[in-house]
Design an enzyme around this catalytic site. Structure first.
Site, mmCIF file in Angstrom:
data_model
loop_
_atom_site.group_PDB
_atom_site.id
_atom_site.type_symbol
_atom_site.label_atom_id
_atom_site.label_comp_id
_atom_site.label_asym_id
_atom_site.label_seq_id
_atom_site.Cartn_x
_atom_site.Cartn_y
_atom_site.Cartn_z
ATOM 1 N N HIS A 1 0.872 -1.189 0.000
ATOM 2 C CA HIS A 1 0.000 0.000 0.000
ATOM 3 C C HIS A 1 0.907 1.237 0.000
ATOM 4 O O HIS A 1 1.720 1.405 -0.902
ATOM 5 C CB HIS A 1 -0.922 -0.092 1.228
ATOM 6 N N ASP B 1 2.690 5.671 -6.876
ATOM 7 C CA ASP B 1 3.936 5.587 -6.122
ATOM 8 C C ASP B 1 5.169 5.362 -6.985
ATOM 9 O O ASP B 1 6.287 5.397 -6.484
ATOM 10 C CB ASP B 1 3.844 4.449 -5.081
ATOM 11 N N HIS C 1 -2.503 -2.130 -9.690
ATOM 12 C CA HIS C 1 -3.463 -1.529 -8.765
ATOM 13 C C HIS C 1 -4.721 -2.380 -8.761
ATOM 14 O O HIS C 1 -5.110 -2.919 -9.788
ATOM 15 C CB HIS C 1 -3.812 -0.102 -9.214
HETATM 16 N N1 ACO Z 1 4.700 -6.794 -10.381
HETATM 17 C C1 ACO Z 1 4.581 -8.015 -10.957
HETATM 18 N N2 ACO Z 1 3.441 -8.710 -11.032
HETATM 19 C C2 ACO Z 1 2.353 -8.154 -10.489
HETATM 20 C C3 ACO Z 1 2.386 -6.882 -9.870
HETATM 21 C C4 ACO Z 1 3.620 -6.205 -9.848
HETATM 22 N N3 ACO Z 1 3.729 -5.000 -9.288
HETATM 23 N N4 ACO Z 1 1.147 -6.570 -9.415
HETATM 24 C C5 ACO Z 1 0.364 -7.614 -9.714
HETATM 25 N N5 ACO Z 1 1.095 -8.562 -10.377
HETATM 26 C C6 ACO Z 1 0.588 -9.802 -10.948
HETATM 27 C C7 ACO Z 1 0.322 -10.844 -9.882
HETATM 28 O O1 ACO Z 1 1.431 -11.670 -9.666
HETATM 29 C C8 ACO Z 1 -0.859 -11.592 -10.478
HETATM 30 O O2 ACO Z 1 -0.350 -12.426 -11.480
HETATM 31 P P1 ACO Z 1 -1.020 -13.897 -11.705
HETATM 32 O O3 ACO Z 1 -2.418 -13.616 -12.175
HETATM 33 O O4 ACO Z 1 -0.159 -14.567 -12.705
HETATM 34 O O5 ACO Z 1 -1.012 -14.565 -10.363
HETATM 35 C C9 ACO Z 1 -1.653 -10.503 -11.194
HETATM 36 O O6 ACO Z 1 -0.677 -9.498 -11.542
HETATM 37 C C10 ACO Z 1 -2.758 -9.887 -10.336
HETATM 38 O O7 ACO Z 1 -2.149 -9.438 -9.108
HETATM 39 P P2 ACO Z 1 -2.896 -9.415 -7.727
HETATM 40 O O8 ACO Z 1 -1.866 -9.456 -6.645
HETATM 41 O O9 ACO Z 1 -3.966 -10.476 -7.710
HETATM 42 O O10 ACO Z 1 -3.598 -8.009 -7.790
HETATM 43 P P3 ACO Z 1 -4.197 -7.226 -6.567
HETATM 44 O O11 ACO Z 1 -5.277 -6.392 -7.109
HETATM 45 O O12 ACO Z 1 -4.519 -8.162 -5.448
HETATM 46 O O13 ACO Z 1 -2.957 -6.355 -6.071
HETATM 47 C C11 ACO Z 1 -1.435 -4.593 -5.813
HETATM 48 C C12 ACO Z 1 -2.822 -5.003 -6.325
HETATM 49 C C13 ACO Z 1 -1.259 -5.041 -4.353
HETATM 50 C C14 ACO Z 1 -1.300 -3.084 -5.874
HETATM 51 C C15 ACO Z 1 -0.364 -5.265 -6.688
HETATM 52 O O14 ACO Z 1 -0.492 -4.831 -8.038
HETATM 53 C C16 ACO Z 1 1.058 -5.007 -6.186
HETATM 54 O O15 ACO Z 1 1.541 -5.741 -5.314
HETATM 55 N N6 ACO Z 1 1.758 -3.944 -6.722
HETATM 56 C C17 ACO Z 1 3.074 -3.589 -6.233
HETATM 57 C C18 ACO Z 1 2.960 -2.809 -4.938
HETATM 58 C C19 ACO Z 1 2.467 -1.402 -5.172
HETATM 59 O O16 ACO Z 1 2.937 -0.689 -6.038
HETATM 60 N N7 ACO Z 1 1.495 -1.005 -4.333
HETATM 61 C C20 ACO Z 1 0.955 0.354 -4.361
HETATM 62 C C21 ACO Z 1 -0.450 0.349 -4.827
HETATM 63 S S1 ACO Z 1 -1.036 2.013 -4.932
HETATM 64 C C22 ACO Z 1 -1.324 2.397 -3.312
HETATM 65 O O17 ACO Z 1 -1.600 1.609 -2.461
HETATM 66 C C23 ACO Z 1 -1.159 3.768 -2.975
#
Ligand code: ACO
Length: 429
Positions: free
Chosen positions: A268, A363, A307
Site C-alpha cells: 500500500h 507511487d 493496482h
Molecule cells: N509486479 C509483478 N506482477 C504483479 C504486480 C507487480 N507489481 N502486481 C500484480 N502482479 C501480478 C500478480 O502476480 C498476479 O499475477 P497472476 O495472475 O499470474 O497470479 C496478477 O498481476 C494480479 O495481481 P494481484 O496481486 O492479484 O492483484 P491485486 O489487485 O490483489 O494487487 C497490488 C494489487 C497489491 C497493488 C499489486 O499490483 C502489487 O503488489 N503492486 C506492487 C505494490 C504497489 O505498487 N502497491 C501500491 C499500490 S497504490 C497504493 O496503495 C497507494
C-alpha cells in the site's frame, strides 16, 4: 416481476429465489434465505480481500478504474491539481462542497492554529530509539494523541468530531517533521503559523538557526499538488482499516492509527519506499532487462506497478510525472529517473504486464521526487500519511453519520478440526 432483480436457482433444492438489484449490487444477506434444510445456516458470499464487495455507500470519491478516472465530490483530480490547494481539497472532502472564500480562510486559520502539540507528545517522541522508523513513530504517537483529547470518544457530538478532524489534519505534519528531526538527531522545530501548510512543514524539517525559514515556493507548490493527489482514494486498504476500526465507535485518533498501520505496508503506502529501494537495487539501465525477467519469474514484484482498481494508467501517476519535471528543475534530476523510465518503457511493452493490465501507479514516481527534495527513503510513507489523513477522516465522518453503519464483523468459512476431546498432556504422543 421487476427487471431490477436477480433470479437464483439453488440446484441443491431446486428452489428459485428473486433477489433485488440496487445500484448494481445484490445484498449478501439476501442469500442467507437459501438453505438446504431447517438446520442449514444459509448461503454466505465468499470474498477474501473484498475484491468484488461494496462495504458501504460513499459520496466522497469516484474512481473508474478501466477509464483511469478519479474525482473527489465529482471534481476531476486534474482540475483540483491545477487550481486548488491541499487544504481546500481537505475541506471539499470533509464538507462535500468547495468552500466560499470566507469559509476557506476560516478553515485554513483553524487548521494553522492547531498545529502545535502538547510538550509531552514531543517528549514521548524523543524517547524513541535514534533510528526508529518515522512511520512507526507516527502511528504510535497518533494513538497517544487520543490520551490528550478524551472528549473525542464522544463520536456522536458533531463539535467533537469536527475538532478531532481539525486537530489531526493540523498536527500530522508536526508529528511527521518531529520524526524526521529525531532520526537526524536534530532539535525539533515548532510550527510557524505564518507559513502555508506545506511551507510550514518544510520549515519544521529544514530550519536550522535562521530567524525565519523561507520555503522555495516551487517546492511548496509541488508538495501541495502531491498531497492533493494523495488526499483520498475511495475504499483503499488504509481507509477500510479506519472504517473497520472506527465502526467499533472507538475515538478517531485510534481509528486513524489503524489507517497509518495499514498504509505502512509495502503493498500500500509503503510502495513508494519499496520503489526507491528497488531502483537502487536495479542500479543501472543495463540491469533493467534482467530485473524485469526476475519479476516475470515470480522472484519479486515491480513495485509501483499494478493496482486493485486501475486497470489502465493511474491518473495520479500522470500528474506525478509532471510534478517530477517541475521539482527536478529546482533540485536537479534524480539519477534514478532514467532507470525508472526504462523499467516503465519495457514493462508497458511486455506481454506479462500488458496481459495483467499492470501500469505505473501513484507511487512509481513519487519516491523519485521525494528523494530529489532531500527526504530520506524512510520518510516517504509518512509523506503519504499526512494528506491521506484528510481522506480517512472524511470517510470516518461519513461512516459515523451513516444510519446503515454497524460494527464491521466479517464471517469466515471454518476449515478446522471437527469437535474433539481435550487430551491431557500425559496422554499426548
Ligand atoms: N509486479 C509483478 N506482477 C504483479 C504486480 C507487480 N507489481 N502486481 C500484480 N502482479 C501480478 C500478480 O502476480 C498476479 O499475477 P497472476 O495472475 O499470474 O497470479 C496478477 O498481476 C494480479 O495481481 P494481484 O496481486 O492479484 O492483484 P491485486 O489487485 O490483489 O494487487 C497490488 C494489487 C497489491 C497493488 C499489486 O499490483 C502489487 O503488489 N503492486 C506492487 C505494490 C504497489 O505498487 N502497491 C501500491 C499500490 S497504490 C497504493 O496503495 C497507494
Amino acid at each position: 416481476m421487476s427487471n431490477e432483480t436477480l433470479t437464483v436457482t439453488d440446484n441443491r433444492t431446486g428452489q428459485t429465489y428473486e433477489v433485488p438489484i440496487v445500484d448494481g449490487t445484490v445484498k449478501a444477506m439476501d442469500f442467507r434465505q437459501m438453505k438446504t434444510g431447517e438446520d442449514d445456516f444459509g448461503l454466505m458470499t465468499y470474498d477474501p480481500a473484498f475484491t468484488n464487495t461494496a462495504s458501504c455507500r460513499s459520496s466522497i470519491t469516484y474512481i473508474d478504474g478501466e477509464a483511469g478516472i478519479l474525482e473527489h465530490r465529482g471534481i476531476p483530480i486534474e482540475q483540483l491539481c491545477e487550481s486548488s490547494s491541499f487544504l481546500e481539497v481537505s475541506y471539499l472532502l470533509v464538507h462535500g462542497e468547495l468552500p466560499t472564500k470566507d469559509a476557506l480562510d476560516y478553515w485554513v486559520y483553524t487548521i494553522t492554529h492547531h498545529t502545535y502539540v502538547h510538550e509531552n507528545i514531543k517528549k514521548s517522541m524523543e524517547a524513541f530509539r535514534y533510528d526508529a522508523h518515522p512511520m512507526a513513530m507516527l502511528l504510535s504517537t497518533v494513538g497517544a494523541l487520543s490520551t490528550y483529547y478524551p472528549a473525542a470518544k464522544d463520536i456522536d457530538d458533531p463539535t467533537e468530531r469536527y475538532m478531532a478532524i481539525v486537530r489531526l489534519i493540523a498536527k500530522m505534519p508536526t508529528l511527521a517533521a518531529f520524526s524526521y528531526r529525531h532520526n537526524l538527531g536534530l532539535p525539533y522545530v515548532y510550527p510557524d503559523n505564518d507559513l502555508w501548510y506545506t511551507g510550514n512543514f518544510l520549515s519544521m524539517l529544514y530550519r536550522i538557526n535562521e530567524p525565519k525559514y523561507e520555503p522555495d515556493p516551487r517546492l511548496e507548490r509541488a508538495l501541495d499538488v502531491l498531497w492533493i493527489l494523495h488526499a483520498d482514494h475511495e475504499q483503499n486498504c488504509s481507509t477500510a482499516a479506519v472504517r473497520a476500526v472506527g465502526s467499533s465507535q472507538v475515538d478517531p485518533y485510534s481509528a486513524v492509527t489503524a489507517g497509518i498501520s495499514a498504509l505502512y505496508g509495502p503493498l500500500h503506502g509503503g510502495a513508494n519506499e519499496a520503489v526507491l529501494r528497488m531502483l537502487h537495487t536495479v542500479g543501472s539501465l543495463d540491469k533493467v532487462p534482467a530485473f524485469i525477467s526476475s519479476v516475470k519469474k515470480g522472484e519479486g514484484r515491480l513495485m509501483g506497478f499494478g493496482h486493485r482498481i486501475y486497470k489502465s494508467y493511474d491518473p495520479r501517476a500522470r500528474i506525478v510525472k509532471q510534478v517530477a519535471e517541475e521539482v527536478f528543475a529546482v533540485t536537479g534530476v534524480n539519477p534514478l529517473l532514467e532507470t525508472a523510465q526504462e523499467l516503465e518503457r519495457i514493462a508497458l511493452q511486455d506481454e506479462y504486464f500488458v496481459n495483467r493490465k499492470l501500469y505505473p501507479n501513484v507511487d512509481f514516481y513519487s519516491g523519485l521526487i521525494y528523494e530529489a527534495m532531500g527526504f530520506p527513503v524512510d520518510m516517504f510513507t509518512v509523506l503519504f500519511a499526512i494528506p491521506r489523513t484528510a481522506g480517512w477522516l472524511a470517510k470516518w465522518e461519513e461512516m459515523v453519520c451513516d444510519p446503515e453503519t454497524k460494527i464491521t464483523r466479517p464471517r469466515q468459512v471454518y476449515t478446522g478440526a471437527d469437535v474433539r476431546d481435550y487430551v491431557p498432556m500425559t496422554a499426548r504422543g
